[in-house]
Write a protein that holds these residues in place. Sequence first.
Motif, PDB file in Angstrom:
ATOM      1  N   ALA A   1       7.392  10.318  -3.418  1.00  0.00           N
ATOM      2  CA  ALA A   1       6.960   9.824  -1.562  1.00  0.00           C
ATOM      3  C   ALA A   1       6.053   8.995  -1.295  1.00  0.00           C
ATOM      4  CB  ALA A   1       5.882  11.059  -0.470  1.00  0.00           C
ATOM      5  N   LEU A   2       5.608   8.216  -2.720  1.00  0.00           N
ATOM      6  CA  LEU A   2       4.064   7.352  -2.548  1.00  0.00           C
ATOM      7  C   LEU A   2       5.295   5.886  -2.365  1.00  0.00           C
ATOM      8  CD1 LEU A   2       1.395   7.202  -4.857  1.00  0.00           C
ATOM      9  CD2 LEU A   2       1.733   6.970  -2.630  1.00  0.00           C
ATOM     10  N   LEU A   3       6.432   5.453  -2.545  1.00  0.00           N
ATOM     11  CA  LEU A   3       6.996   4.375  -2.725  1.00  0.00           C
ATOM     12  C   LEU A   3       7.807   3.418  -1.282  1.00  0.00           C
ATOM     13  CD1 LEU A   3       8.211   2.005  -3.572  1.00  0.00           C
ATOM     14  CD2 LEU A   3       9.878   2.747  -4.440  1.00  0.00           C
ATOM     15  N   PRO A   4       7.708   4.514  -0.931  1.00  0.00           N
ATOM     16  CA  PRO A   4       7.921   4.394   1.039  1.00  0.00           C
ATOM     17  C   PRO A   4       7.197   3.862   1.838  1.00  0.00           C
ATOM     18  CG  PRO A   4      10.040   6.184   0.250  1.00  0.00           C
ATOM     19  CD  PRO A   4       8.529   6.228  -0.795  1.00  0.00           C
ATOM     20  N   ILE A   5       6.260   4.892   1.846  1.00  0.00           N
ATOM     21  CA  ILE A   5       4.908   4.628   2.141  1.00  0.00           C
ATOM     22  C   ILE A   5       4.479   3.213   1.979  1.00  0.00           C
ATOM     23  CG2 ILE A   5       2.720   5.100   2.671  1.00  0.00           C
ATOM     24  CD1 ILE A   5       3.969   7.700   2.507  1.00  0.00           C
ATOM     25  N   VAL A   6       4.616   2.559   0.841  1.00  0.00           N
ATOM     26  CA  VAL A   6       3.424   2.269   0.483  1.00  0.00           C
ATOM     27  C   VAL A   6       3.852   0.770   0.888  1.00  0.00           C
ATOM     28  CG1 VAL A   6       2.686   0.860  -2.193  1.00  0.00           C
ATOM     29  CG2 VAL A   6       1.876   2.932  -1.976  1.00  0.00           C
ATOM     30  N   ARG A   7       5.577   0.851   0.300  1.00  0.00           N
ATOM     31  CA  ARG A   7       5.835  -1.194   0.781  1.00  0.00           C
ATOM     32  C   ARG A   7       5.879  -1.250   1.647  1.00  0.00           C
ATOM     33  NH1 ARG A   7      12.161   0.945  -1.310  1.00  0.00           N
ATOM     34  NH2 ARG A   7      11.981   1.369   0.278  1.00  0.00           N
ATOM     35  N   ASN A   8       6.608  -0.292   2.978  1.00  0.00           N
ATOM     36  CA  ASN A   8       6.108  -0.374   4.335  1.00  0.00           C
ATOM     37  C   ASN A   8       4.928  -1.006   5.193  1.00  0.00           C
ATOM     38  OD1 ASN A   8       9.127   0.404   3.869  1.00  0.00           O
ATOM     39  ND2 ASN A   8       8.644   1.247   6.360  1.00  0.00           N
ATOM     40  N   ALA A   9       3.711  -0.395   4.443  1.00  0.00           N
ATOM     41  CA  ALA A   9       2.449  -0.278   4.911  1.00  0.00           C
ATOM     42  C   ALA A   9       1.613  -1.549   4.062  1.00  0.00           C
ATOM     43  CB  ALA A   9       1.525   1.227   4.312  1.00  0.00           C
ATOM     44  N   ILE A  10       2.587  -2.480   3.248  1.00  0.00           N
ATOM     45  CA  ILE A  10       2.432  -3.020   2.412  1.00  0.00           C
ATOM     46  C   ILE A  10       2.931  -4.312   3.682  1.00  0.00           C
ATOM     47  CG2 ILE A  10       2.638  -5.291   0.889  1.00  0.00           C
ATOM     48  CD1 ILE A  10       1.247  -2.973  -0.678  1.00  0.00           C
ATOM     49  N   VAL A  11       4.501  -4.006   3.826  1.00  0.00           N
ATOM     50  CA  VAL A  11       4.918  -5.373   4.768  1.00  0.00           C
ATOM     51  C   VAL A  11       4.315  -5.441   6.276  1.00  0.00           C
ATOM     52  CG1 VAL A  11       7.519  -6.009   6.079  1.00  0.00           C
ATOM     53  CG2 VAL A  11       6.878  -4.555   3.413  1.00  0.00           C
TER      54      VAL A  11
ATOM     55  N   GLY B   1       5.921  -3.388  -7.150  1.00  0.00           N
ATOM     56  CA  GLY B   1       6.218  -3.013  -8.479  1.00  0.00           C
ATOM     57  C   GLY B   1       6.061  -1.883  -8.957  1.00  0.00           C
ATOM     58  N   THR B   2       5.008  -0.968  -9.245  1.00  0.00           N
ATOM     59  CA  THR B   2       4.656  -0.309 -10.098  1.00  0.00           C
ATOM     60  C   THR B   2       5.423   1.476  -9.653  1.00  0.00           C
ATOM     61  OG1 THR B   2       2.359  -1.073 -10.682  1.00  0.00           O
ATOM     62  CG2 THR B   2       2.198   1.443 -10.620  1.00  0.00           C
ATOM     63  N   ALA B   3       5.154   1.249  -7.882  1.00  0.00           N
ATOM     64  CA  ALA B   3       5.526   2.193  -7.033  1.00  0.00           C
ATOM     65  C   ALA B   3       7.250   2.729  -7.345  1.00  0.00           C
ATOM     66  CB  ALA B   3       4.911   2.931  -5.886  1.00  0.00           C
TER      67      ALA B   3
END
Length: 219
Positions: free
Chosen positions: A95-105, A59-61
């Motif tokens: 660049a953080l959002l796609p990486i954080v979201r996909n890594a968590i998923v 959410g923060t990202a």
Amino acid sequence: MGGAVGFLSYVAENAGLLLFEFYQQASMVFQCVLLAAIIGITLAIVSYRTPWLAGLTTGTASVIFTIPSLALFGLMIPVFGLGVTPSVIALTIYALLPIVRNAIVGLSTVDPSMVDAARGMGMNRVAILTRVELPLAWPVVLTGIRVATQLTVGVGAIAAYVSGPGLGDQIFSGLARLGGANSLNAILAGTIGIIILALLFDAAFVVIGRFTTARGLRV
């Protein structure tokens, strides 16, 4: 025909500068995505086992990602001034959002039976993460990094707004003197260079995916 000839002449006359700016853009994108990948995957590893923390991280990202890119670059100026530093910080944040979201998923959707089997074999938490979960989640994580890279290539052109390096300088300088000599050629050269860079990065990820993803996990 005359326009094409004029554009080719402009490229030939400024080949050295264009190649240097192309290299600057490629280097900036690579460094920002690498930094974002290190930060993003670390955040995902810390939070993916705790649903509320994973939601807070994503959410923060997501909230930061909603800030218009030009505005974010502008916010960097009072704190970091002009040049490379504000460019790198802003692009890394984007660049953080796609990486954080996909890594968590990716980590959250690993088959629990695989984790239980690894635990039954005596693996500790670190071993399970590095030898089971991360390899299984890697295709999803790599997709996030790939998306982040394409995003960074495009947004990186706006770094010229804060005197950042790269091909964006061609576009901004051309727009600033629109109607003048070679203004359209400069804009076109910068735009085509960015498209070529995006295609090269994408091709590189295809190769990386082929060599780093287990055969059974390839799409």
